[in-house]
Design an enzyme around this catalytic site. Structure first.
Site, PDB file in Angstrom:
ATOM      1  N   LEU A   6      -2.593 -21.447  75.945  1.00 13.97           N
ATOM      2  CA  LEU A   6      -1.321 -21.662  75.854  1.00 13.97           C
ATOM      3  C   LEU A   6      -0.526 -19.962  76.200  1.00 13.97           C
ATOM      4  O   LEU A   6      -0.664 -19.275  75.384  1.00 13.97           O
ATOM      5  CB  LEU A   6      -0.514 -22.029  74.716  1.00 13.97           C
ATOM      6  CG  LEU A   6      -1.234 -23.796  74.265  1.00 13.97           C
ATOM      7  CD1 LEU A   6      -0.380 -24.298  73.027  1.00 13.97           C
ATOM      8  CD2 LEU A   6      -0.919 -24.460  75.434  1.00 13.97           C
ATOM      9  N   GLN A  78       4.321 -24.665  83.179  1.00 10.44           N
ATOM     10  CA  GLN A  78       5.210 -25.428  82.363  1.00 10.44           C
ATOM     11  C   GLN A  78       6.685 -24.798  82.598  1.00 10.44           C
ATOM     12  O   GLN A  78       6.932 -23.607  82.607  1.00 10.44           O
ATOM     13  CB  GLN A  78       4.801 -24.828  80.945  1.00 10.44           C
ATOM     14  CG  GLN A  78       5.703 -25.878  79.939  1.00 10.44           C
ATOM     15  CD  GLN A  78       5.692 -25.443  78.317  1.00 10.44           C
ATOM     16  OE1 GLN A  78       5.078 -24.045  78.126  1.00 10.44           O
ATOM     17  NE2 GLN A  78       5.886 -26.207  77.478  1.00 10.44           N
ATOM     18  N   GLY A  83       7.839 -26.476  74.093  1.00  7.10           N
ATOM     19  CA  GLY A  83       6.996 -26.608  73.180  1.00  7.10           C
ATOM     20  C   GLY A  83       5.657 -26.633  73.232  1.00  7.10           C
ATOM     21  O   GLY A  83       5.139 -26.916  74.435  1.00  7.10           O
ATOM     22  N   ASN A 162      -2.591 -22.994  59.568  1.00  4.75           N
ATOM     23  CA  ASN A 162      -3.045 -23.283  60.910  1.00  4.75           C
ATOM     24  C   ASN A 162      -3.211 -22.012  61.940  1.00  4.75           C
ATOM     25  O   ASN A 162      -2.371 -21.109  61.910  1.00  4.75           O
ATOM     26  CB  ASN A 162      -1.959 -24.141  61.185  1.00  4.75           C
ATOM     27  CG  ASN A 162      -2.162 -24.540  62.945  1.00  4.75           C
ATOM     28  OD1 ASN A 162      -3.253 -24.440  63.616  1.00  4.75           O
ATOM     29  ND2 ASN A 162      -1.049 -25.125  63.565  1.00  4.75           N
ATOM     30  N   HIS A 310       5.667  17.338  76.299  1.00  6.62           N
ATOM     31  CA  HIS A 310       5.387  18.403  75.571  1.00  6.62           C
ATOM     32  C   HIS A 310       6.158  18.358  73.953  1.00  6.62           C
ATOM     33  O   HIS A 310       7.057  17.834  73.725  1.00  6.62           O
ATOM     34  CB  HIS A 310       6.253  19.648  76.136  1.00  6.62           C
ATOM     35  CG  HIS A 310       6.726  19.528  77.609  1.00  6.62           C
ATOM     36  ND1 HIS A 310       6.207  20.082  78.819  1.00  6.62           N
ATOM     37  CD2 HIS A 310       7.703  18.479  78.090  1.00  6.62           C
ATOM     38  CE1 HIS A 310       6.867  19.641  79.797  1.00  6.62           C
ATOM     39  NE2 HIS A 310       7.528  18.631  79.622  1.00  6.62           N
TER      40      HIS A 310
HETATM   41  P1  TTP Z   1       5.220 -19.109  69.978  1.00  8.79           P
HETATM   42  O1  TTP Z   1       4.552 -18.054  69.297  1.00  8.79           O
HETATM   43  O2  TTP Z   1       5.908 -20.070  69.142  1.00  8.79           O
HETATM   44  O3  TTP Z   1       6.271 -18.862  71.100  1.00  8.79           O
HETATM   45  P2  TTP Z   1       6.179 -17.534  71.943  1.00  8.79           P
HETATM   46  O4  TTP Z   1       4.719 -17.115  72.163  1.00  8.79           O
HETATM   47  O5  TTP Z   1       6.973 -17.811  73.086  1.00  8.79           O
HETATM   48  O6  TTP Z   1       6.922 -16.428  70.944  1.00  8.79           O
HETATM   49  P3  TTP Z   1       8.563 -16.481  70.412  1.00  8.79           P
HETATM   50  O7  TTP Z   1       8.399 -17.301  69.086  1.00  8.79           O
HETATM   51  O8  TTP Z   1       8.496 -14.823  70.152  1.00  8.79           O
HETATM   52  O9  TTP Z   1       9.544 -16.575  71.615  1.00  8.79           O
HETATM   53  O10 TTP Z   1       4.041 -19.927  70.684  1.00  8.79           O
HETATM   54  C1  TTP Z   1       2.797 -20.105  70.256  1.00  8.79           C
HETATM   55  C2  TTP Z   1       1.828 -20.277  71.529  1.00  8.79           C
HETATM   56  O11 TTP Z   1       2.188 -21.385  72.369  1.00  8.79           O
HETATM   57  C3  TTP Z   1       1.881 -18.722  72.331  1.00  8.79           C
HETATM   58  O12 TTP Z   1       0.871 -18.641  72.856  1.00  8.79           O
HETATM   59  C4  TTP Z   1       2.929 -19.406  73.558  1.00  8.79           C
HETATM   60  C5  TTP Z   1       2.671 -20.944  73.821  1.00  8.79           C
HETATM   61  N1  TTP Z   1       3.882 -21.588  74.263  1.00  8.79           N
HETATM   62  C6  TTP Z   1       3.579 -22.071  75.608  1.00  8.79           C
HETATM   63  O13 TTP Z   1       2.450 -22.044  76.117  1.00  8.79           O
HETATM   64  N2  TTP Z   1       4.907 -23.207  75.925  1.00  8.79           N
HETATM   65  C7  TTP Z   1       5.893 -23.289  74.863  1.00  8.79           C
HETATM   66  O14 TTP Z   1       6.625 -24.139  75.310  1.00  8.79           O
HETATM   67  C8  TTP Z   1       5.709 -22.515  73.595  1.00  8.79           C
HETATM   68  C9  TTP Z   1       6.888 -23.225  72.621  1.00  8.79           C
HETATM   69  C10 TTP Z   1       4.654 -21.897  73.196  1.00  8.79           C
END
Ligand code: TTP
Length: 395
Positions: A6, A78, A83, A162, A310
């Protein structure tokens, strides 16, 4: 095993470093953060990677299109960041009928841990912490299998959290359409909850894990991965320079006379250090970065094209791309009372948990000569300071 990574998140907690770059592409010891996740997964037995990209997707695609990682990589977009379950749903059409692994693309794992996970069947990686209430906590049944995931519970059922590393049974592919959670996202932990209600999901301990969400965690990621490097000098090193510890100097980098580098450190192609500079580990200097005369850089990330030219001190800091520190710019990294340094994350001051932490500079920041910057200050991209300024608040 087919593995979904992700990498579509926006990385809002990592601002200002993610103002126009996706968090998975932030530099960790010479390669993007997500490249470590992907390579560790492959070392652990991932046979195929499905990368879910979204925010600033082109940078991720461009990196993996050129990189030779040894297994097929498929990109999936995506469109809206709805999410983690939604991200996996976007990847589902690319998956075959078997079980599948999912990894957060912004976390570091050890290959041995992931190997155990991938070989376990339906499973979730768990990490033991002292403060489980701040995380998603794993509850186990009397046989030790997963019973559920509880987000930030006041009364945690265990201290196992988790890690965002999962193996889902094939049946989960049809069960990704979970409703929105209270925070308005479709969560992968709800898919996991459904899975553990129908099959045994193992809780696999993970020895080492780092969720890279906030700027100081990018420093910690570099500390972890720089410590694993072995010396490799392909650039030019003047005979009057002293290099100790494990230091990588890429081809095209130049180390001038009088420089002392104490590893672990990484000097990227096109970077110059010196004359008479002191670089202490764990430090990463990006492509074309410059550390000039009488400059000390300690335990910091200085990203591509940035220059501390510097008479300056930079410690425990994360500096973005094309930043210029004027002569005599100094960064504080310690409070007189020794308390942990705080930093602004999404509008709130939060503890970094670090006694030593300097500043976070977005891309293209320019400081005037003799600027002093207090510990825990965040400078947004394109911020400038004038000569002699003392900066004690975020800008
Ligand atoms: P998060 O850490 O919850 O989201 P983020 O990486 O965007 O960070 P922030 O909360 O600072 O905005 O996401 C967990 C993992 O899932 C991370 O690798 C990003 C991924 N993710 C997606 O691919 N799609 C999504 O819609 C979301 C919410 C997260």
């Amino acid at each position: 095993m087919q593995t979904v990574v992700l990498a579509a998140g926006e990385g809002t907690r990592m601002r200002p470093l993610t103002a126009d770059r996706p968090k998975p592409m932030l530099p960790v010891a010479g390669k993007p953060l997500v490249a470590h996740t992907v390579e560790t997964a492959i070392e652990a037995g991932a046979s195929r990677i499905v990368l879910v990209v979204g925010y600033e997707a082109e940078a991720v695609r461009a990196y993996f299109q050129d990189a030779e990682i040894g297994v097929p990589v498929t990109f999936v977009s995506q469109e809206r960041r709805r999410g983690t379950a939604d991200a996996v749903a976007a990847a589902a059409p690319e998956l075959d009928d078997g079980p599948f692994a999912v990894l957060n693309g912004d976390a570091l794992y050890e290959a041995d841990d992931l190997r155990t996970l991938l070989e376990a069947g339906p499973a979730v990686g768990s990490y033991r912490v002292d403060n489980p209430s701040e995380y998603g906590v794993l509850a186990r049944d009397e046989r030790g299998y997963l019973e559920g995931v509880i987000e930030k519970p006041a009364d945690p059922p265990s201290n196992l959290i988790n890690t965002g590393a999962y193996v889902f049974p094939a049946s989960s592919r049809e069960r990704l359409d979970v409703p929105e959670s209270e925070r308005g996202e479709r969560e992968l932990t709800d898919v996991l909850q459904r899975a553990c209600e129908s099959v045994d999901v193992e809780v696999v301990p993970v020895e080492r894990w780092l969720d890279v969400g906030r700027p100081w965690e990018l420093l910690e990621a570099n500390e972890w991965k720089l410590a694993e490097l072995e010396t490799g000098v392909r650039g030019s090193v003047h005979p009057d320079a002293t290099i100790t510890g494990d230091v990588v100097i890429e081809e095209g980098a130049e180390i001038e006379p009088g420089v002392v580098i104490e590893g672990p450190a990484y000097v990227s192609s096109g970077a110059t250090v010196g004359p008479n500079a002191y670089v202490r580990g764990a430090t990463y200097l990006g492509p074309n970065a410059k550390v000039g005369h009488a400059v000390e850089v300690k335990n910091s990330v200085l990203d591509s094209g940035s220059s501390v030219g510097h008479l300056s001190y930079l410690g425990d800091s994360v500096v973005g791309r094309e930043v210029n520190f004027g002569a005599g710019t100094d960064v504080a990294n310690l409070r007189h009372d020794g308390e942990p340094i705080e930093l602004t994350v999404k509008g709130e001051r939060v503890s970094t948990g670090r006694r030593k932490f300097g500043v976070v500079c977005g891309d293209r920041v320019k400081t005037g000569i003799d600027t002093s910057i207090d510990a825990g200050v965040r400078l947004d991209a394109d911020t400038t300071t004038g000569p002699g300024e003392t900066v004690t608040r975020d800008r």
